[in-house]
Design a protein around this motif. Structure first.
Motif, PDB file in Angstrom:
ATOM      1  N   GLU A   1      66.751  51.091  60.011  1.00 23.56           N
ATOM      2  CA  GLU A   1      65.705  52.080  60.268  1.00 23.56           C
ATOM      3  C   GLU A   1      64.529  51.351  60.895  1.00 23.56           C
ATOM      4  N   SER A   2      64.205  51.758  62.123  1.00 21.67           N
ATOM      5  CA  SER A   2      63.082  51.148  62.815  1.00 21.67           C
ATOM      6  C   SER A   2      61.852  52.014  62.656  1.00 21.67           C
ATOM      7  N   LYS A   3      60.723  51.368  62.481  1.00 21.36           N
ATOM      8  CA  LYS A   3      59.431  52.052  62.430  1.00 21.36           C
ATOM      9  C   LYS A   3      58.675  51.851  63.740  1.00 21.36           C
ATOM     10  N   GLY A   4      59.356  51.316  64.752  1.00 18.55           N
ATOM     11  CA  GLY A   4      58.770  51.181  66.071  1.00 18.55           C
ATOM     12  C   GLY A   4      58.730  49.764  66.590  1.00 18.55           C
ATOM     13  N   LEU A   5      58.817  49.667  67.907  1.00 16.62           N
ATOM     14  CA  LEU A   5      58.729  48.406  68.635  1.00 16.62           C
ATOM     15  C   LEU A   5      59.780  47.388  68.211  1.00 16.62           C
ATOM     16  N   CYS A   6      61.010  47.857  68.036  1.00 21.25           N
ATOM     17  CA  CYS A   6      62.114  46.960  67.682  1.00 21.25           C
ATOM     18  C   CYS A   6      63.098  46.840  68.840  1.00 21.25           C
ATOM     19  N   LEU A   7      63.678  45.680  68.942  1.00 18.83           N
ATOM     20  CA  LEU A   7      64.790  45.430  69.837  1.00 18.83           C
ATOM     21  C   LEU A   7      66.017  45.315  68.943  1.00 18.83           C
ATOM     22  N   ILE A   8      66.982  46.204  69.147  1.00 17.34           N
ATOM     23  CA  ILE A   8      68.145  46.246  68.263  1.00 17.34           C
ATOM     24  C   ILE A   8      69.411  46.009  69.084  1.00 17.34           C
ATOM     25  N   GLU A   9      70.143  44.966  68.729  1.00 16.22           N
ATOM     26  CA  GLU A   9      71.435  44.684  69.345  1.00 16.22           C
ATOM     27  C   GLU A   9      72.517  45.199  68.402  1.00 16.22           C
ATOM     28  N   ASP A  10      73.303  46.167  68.874  1.00 16.98           N
ATOM     29  CA  ASP A  10      74.309  46.814  68.041  1.00 16.98           C
ATOM     30  C   ASP A  10      75.705  46.302  68.387  1.00 16.98           C
ATOM     31  N   TYR A  11      76.268  45.515  67.475  1.00 16.08           N
ATOM     32  CA  TYR A  11      77.637  45.021  67.618  1.00 16.08           C
ATOM     33  C   TYR A  11      78.549  45.637  66.550  1.00 16.08           C
ATOM     34  N   SER A  12      78.165  46.781  66.050  1.00 17.02           N
ATOM     35  CA  SER A  12      78.882  47.396  64.934  1.00 17.02           C
ATOM     36  C   SER A  12      80.070  48.246  65.358  1.00 17.02           C
ATOM     37  N   GLU A  13      80.281  48.401  66.659  1.00 18.24           N
ATOM     38  CA  GLU A  13      81.357  49.250  67.175  1.00 18.24           C
ATOM     39  C   GLU A  13      81.241  50.673  66.640  1.00 18.24           C
ATOM     40  N   GLY A  14      80.012  51.146  66.511  1.00 23.05           N
ATOM     41  CA  GLY A  14      79.763  52.509  66.062  1.00 23.05           C
ATOM     42  C   GLY A  14      79.770  52.702  64.562  1.00 23.05           C
ATOM     43  N   ASN A  15      79.913  51.630  63.787  1.00 22.43           N
ATOM     44  CA  ASN A  15      79.986  51.746  62.327  1.00 22.43           C
ATOM     45  C   ASN A  15      78.621  51.744  61.653  1.00 22.43           C
ATOM     46  N   ALA A  16      77.616  51.208  62.309  1.00 23.17           N
ATOM     47  CA  ALA A  16      76.276  51.130  61.709  1.00 23.17           C
ATOM     48  C   ALA A  16      75.556  52.467  61.862  1.00 23.17           C
ATOM     49  N   LYS A  17      74.611  52.680  60.970  1.00 25.93           N
ATOM     50  CA  LYS A  17      73.724  53.836  61.062  1.00 25.93           C
ATOM     51  C   LYS A  17      72.372  53.301  61.524  1.00 25.93           C
ATOM     52  N   ILE A  18      71.973  53.695  62.736  1.00 25.47           N
ATOM     53  CA  ILE A  18      70.749  53.169  63.325  1.00 25.47           C
ATOM     54  C   ILE A  18      69.797  54.320  63.608  1.00 25.47           C
ATOM     55  N   GLN A  19      68.627  54.240  63.001  1.00 27.76           N
ATOM     56  CA  GLN A  19      67.590  55.255  63.165  1.00 27.76           C
ATOM     57  C   GLN A  19      66.423  54.606  63.914  1.00 27.76           C
ATOM     58  N   THR A  20      66.046  55.185  65.057  1.00 30.90           N
ATOM     59  CA  THR A  20      65.021  54.557  65.896  1.00 30.90           C
ATOM     60  C   THR A  20      63.901  55.527  66.246  1.00 30.90           C
ATOM     61  N   THR A  21      62.888  54.973  66.889  1.00 30.48           N
ATOM     62  CA  THR A  21      61.780  55.769  67.421  1.00 30.48           C
ATOM     63  C   THR A  21      61.845  55.694  68.948  1.00 30.48           C
ATOM     64  N   LYS A  22      60.962  56.379  69.618  1.00 31.96           N
ATOM     65  CA  LYS A  22      60.896  56.350  71.081  1.00 31.96           C
ATOM     66  C   LYS A  22      60.470  54.978  71.591  1.00 31.96           C
ATOM     67  N   ARG A  23      59.899  54.174  70.745  1.00 31.99           N
ATOM     68  CA  ARG A  23      59.370  52.874  71.168  1.00 31.99           C
ATOM     69  C   ARG A  23      60.315  51.711  70.858  1.00 31.99           C
ATOM     70  N   ASP A  24      61.591  52.019  70.679  1.00 28.96           N
ATOM     71  CA  ASP A  24      62.594  50.985  70.384  1.00 28.96           C
ATOM     72  C   ASP A  24      63.554  50.865  71.553  1.00 28.96           C
ATOM     73  N   LEU A  25      64.222  49.723  71.633  1.00 29.57           N
ATOM     74  CA  LEU A  25      65.279  49.521  72.603  1.00 29.57           C
ATOM     75  C   LEU A  25      66.527  49.145  71.829  1.00 29.57           C
ATOM     76  N   VAL A  26      67.610  49.911  72.034  1.00 29.50           N
ATOM     77  CA  VAL A  26      68.888  49.639  71.385  1.00 29.50           C
ATOM     78  C   VAL A  26      69.917  49.383  72.474  1.00 29.50           C
ATOM     79  N   TYR A  27      70.632  48.310  72.342  1.00 26.08           N
ATOM     80  CA  TYR A  27      71.729  48.056  73.272  1.00 26.08           C
ATOM     81  C   TYR A  27      72.864  47.357  72.572  1.00 26.08           C
TER      82      TYR A  27
END
Length: 173
Positions: free
Chosen positions: A147-173
């Motif tokens: 769970e991001s509260k903002g300004l996070c860079l998140i690298e997702d290698y979970s193959e869709g298994n993780a639960k990721i909650q973001t804001t408009k000010r985050d970057l997920v790739y």
């Protein structure tokens, strides 16, 4: 710590290192540590290689806890329970341990551990760990919850298994 080191040493003793120079170098470090063992050097080696040791099934948190010295591990920043609040630190969390970190902290989370991070921290989440983060970088594997509260860079290698909650000010790739 010697019992834990001996377990790790014996568990990887049969691996063929001729094909992988990096592994050969790691084996040489293990050989040197075996010859000149200190708890501090063993903890340092554990810290430097924990992802590989866990992800290649050499050890798990139960083995580390049962064979290692929990007090020495806690003093070195390896936790299995309780809550710690740190700044500019390097930690490893297992089981149900929780850390609240800030500054340029680096935390690696395994099992069901929880990490709250702020202010340019670097978090790696494995297994079912949970991360609440702001202004940090988070790398995600397994079934972690982020769970991001903002300004996070998140690298997702979970193959869709993780639960990721973001804001408009985050970057997920």
């Amino acid at each position: 710590m010697r019992t834990l080191f001996d377990h790790i040493y014996n568990s990887i003793k049969e691996i063929n290192f001729d094909e992988n120079e990096l592994c050969k170098q790691y084996w040489f470090k293990l050989e040197r540590l075996k010859a000149n063992f200190t708890d501090q050097a063993a903890l340092q080696m554990l810290f430097e290689n924990i992802e590989w040791l866990i992800n290649s099934d050499v050890v798990d948190s139960d083995i580390i806890l049962s064979l290692g010295d929990e007090k020495k591990m806690n003093d070195a920043g390896i936790f299995f329970s309780g809550t710690t609040v740190e700044k500019d630190c390097k930690l490893i969390l297992f089981k149900d341990a929780k850390a609240i970190v800030s500054g340029h902290s680096q935390v690696r989370c395994f099992d069901n551990s929880i990490c709250e991070s702020y202010d340019s921290s670097f978090i790696t989440a494995f297994h079912n760990s949970q991360v609440l983060s702001k202004n940090s970088k988070v790398v995600v594997f397994g079934s972690s919850r982020i769970e991001s509260k903002g300004l996070c860079l998140i690298e997702d290698y979970s193959e869709g298994n993780a639960k990721i909650q973001t804001t408009k000010r985050d970057l997920v790739y």
